[in-house]
Design an enzyme around this catalytic site. Sequence first.
Site, PDB file in Angstrom:
ATOM      1  N   LYS A   1      28.977  55.381  35.477  1.00  0.00           N
ATOM      2  CA  LYS A   1      30.219  55.982  34.964  1.00  0.00           C
ATOM      3  C   LYS A   1      31.186  54.861  34.611  1.00  0.00           C
ATOM      4  O   LYS A   1      31.652  54.148  35.487  1.00  0.00           O
ATOM      5  CB  LYS A   1      30.871  56.907  36.000  1.00  0.00           C
ATOM      6  CG  LYS A   1      32.016  57.708  35.418  1.00  0.00           C
ATOM      7  CD  LYS A   1      33.006  58.187  36.446  1.00  0.00           C
ATOM      8  CE  LYS A   1      33.960  57.138  36.925  1.00  0.00           C
ATOM      9  NZ  LYS A   1      34.882  56.565  35.918  1.00  0.00           N
TER      10      LYS A   1
ATOM     11  N   GLU B   1      33.089  44.291  43.727  1.00  0.00           N
ATOM     12  CA  GLU B   1      33.856  43.193  43.128  1.00  0.00           C
ATOM     13  C   GLU B   1      35.262  43.735  42.941  1.00  0.00           C
ATOM     14  O   GLU B   1      35.513  44.517  42.028  1.00  0.00           O
ATOM     15  CB  GLU B   1      33.172  42.796  41.811  1.00  0.00           C
ATOM     16  CG  GLU B   1      33.543  41.419  41.353  1.00  0.00           C
ATOM     17  CD  GLU B   1      34.590  41.463  40.267  1.00  0.00           C
ATOM     18  OE1 GLU B   1      35.792  41.381  40.613  1.00  0.00           O
ATOM     19  OE2 GLU B   1      34.216  41.587  39.091  1.00  0.00           O
TER      20      GLU B   1
ATOM     21  N   CYS C   1      40.391  40.146  36.992  1.00  0.00           N
ATOM     22  CA  CYS C   1      40.467  39.990  38.463  1.00  0.00           C
ATOM     23  C   CYS C   1      40.586  38.538  38.882  1.00  0.00           C
ATOM     24  O   CYS C   1      41.051  38.252  39.993  1.00  0.00           O
ATOM     25  CB  CYS C   1      39.223  40.570  39.129  1.00  0.00           C
ATOM     26  SG  CYS C   1      38.972  42.277  38.753  1.00  0.00           S
TER      27      CYS C   1
ATOM     28  N   GLU D   1      48.473  42.026  42.842  1.00  0.00           N
ATOM     29  CA  GLU D   1      48.077  41.544  41.513  1.00  0.00           C
ATOM     30  C   GLU D   1      48.979  42.192  40.465  1.00  0.00           C
ATOM     31  O   GLU D   1      49.101  43.417  40.430  1.00  0.00           O
ATOM     32  CB  GLU D   1      46.652  42.020  41.216  1.00  0.00           C
ATOM     33  CG  GLU D   1      45.583  41.028  41.537  1.00  0.00           C
ATOM     34  CD  GLU D   1      44.219  41.542  41.069  1.00  0.00           C
ATOM     35  OE1 GLU D   1      43.549  40.802  40.357  1.00  0.00           O
ATOM     36  OE2 GLU D   1      43.832  42.670  41.424  1.00  0.00           O
TER      37      GLU D   1
END
Length: 490
Positions: free
Chosen positions: A182, A260, A294, A392
């Site tokens: 997905k 991750e 990231c 972040e």
Amino acid sequence: MTKRYELSELIRSDNFIDGKWVAASGGKRFAVTNPATGETIAQVAESDAADAHAATDAAARAFPAWRDALPKDRASVLHRWHALMVENADELGRLISLEQGKPFAEGRGEVMYGASYVAWFADEATRIYGDIIPQQQRGKGMSAVKEPIGIVAAITPWNFPLAMIARKIAPALAAGCTVVGKPAEDTPLTALALVMLAHEAGVPPGVLNLISASRENAVPAVADWLADSRVRKITFTGSTPVGKYLARESAGTLKKLSLELGGNAPFIVFDDADLDAAVTGLLAAKFRNGGQTCVCPNRVYVQAGVYERFADLLSTRVAALKVAPATDTAAQIGPMINARAIDKIARHVEDAVNRGARVLTGGKRLPELGLNYYAPTVLADATPDMQLSCEETFGPVVPLFRFDDEADAIRAANDTPFGLASYFYSQDVRRIDRVARRLEAGIVGINEGALASEAAPFGGVKESGYGREGSKYGLDDYLSIKYLCQGGLE
Ligand code: SIN
């Protein structure tokens, strides 16, 4: 001969299950929009648990034959898929720009980056060795063989709509696993195009299945995979809270996970650094995909002796970056992915300024360009109490923190629950050795801002997750080791 497609031919809007394009079982659809304009590009399948289940059924039926296929035959299919990706790199790059917003050169670059993982794992498919264990008892032979883990569920993010799914599917198929997947709700079209090319390359029906779902329906669809004991592995790139949810909810069937997750990467510039090289490295690392990566540096620590000079050099280069729609060939930064993303960036900058940060360049939205544009920004006098120090930002904002000595910089860099990438610039060999060993991160850039490569292990420590993608280690996540003990040999 590989076939080249028009962009319109690559845009698919149905799910791909058991080698066929099928509408969602509930008949519903949701819109995929261009982040720069809000225009609808396509109405894709709004899948739910029934569609997820159908995908798993197909993957389960296909598994025995794919598992038993000769590794060199699996490798050939992957090589053909790679060739099709390269042949269609321009149109795939355009599709990435259209649904994700990154400039065309970066979109095309992402296609080649994703394709490099497919070629890498095509070769690795033929190198899945086991071990003969030296004999421990007379008459007994012992060996360890590696087997595909089974059905893999791949759940992928919007920031690299092609590369992230390619680097999950390729090792899974190379290992002999079948896949249900997905893609992110913002960017399903590139993944669907990739699956279409995989089918054309000869991936058999049921081996690779992809469904799309909006934010609302993603949870029930994925929950079906989490609860299904036939799905043996989850591979996910995305936020740490979602990674923790997947780990918790898949515990009932003890699946193997590769996660991750979020970053918050530090970038340290020591007094002894080559400052021009450090600015160039920071620009490459920070402004890739407009800061929506990231591994983008989120906190930049600059030693006091070079702080002002570095800030000047950096702000001049950042102010010259061209922000423009992906279709503009000179564009270096496109729109952010959606309104939520740009609101977070604006909130972080506002909070930093309210707590004493100085805007050296940028610091504002650019509504004159379209939706979701934010000016590349440099903030001086950043401090640890600011939101952008702990979270972040995922956007084109560089906060500069000042530090005095090496130990302080390392302490500050490691003072986060995350540990994906980190970077530092120094020309002192002893310092390079010390700092590289002390940084708590899965990836360390030393005098280098561009770290990505299919040949290197990508992944984090701490709450940035576990598992590695790419490299010779990347296949292990899709294999299990079986110990064979044979008696009566003498
Ligand atoms: C990511 O942002 O998760 C991936 C970046 C990369 O592959 O370098």
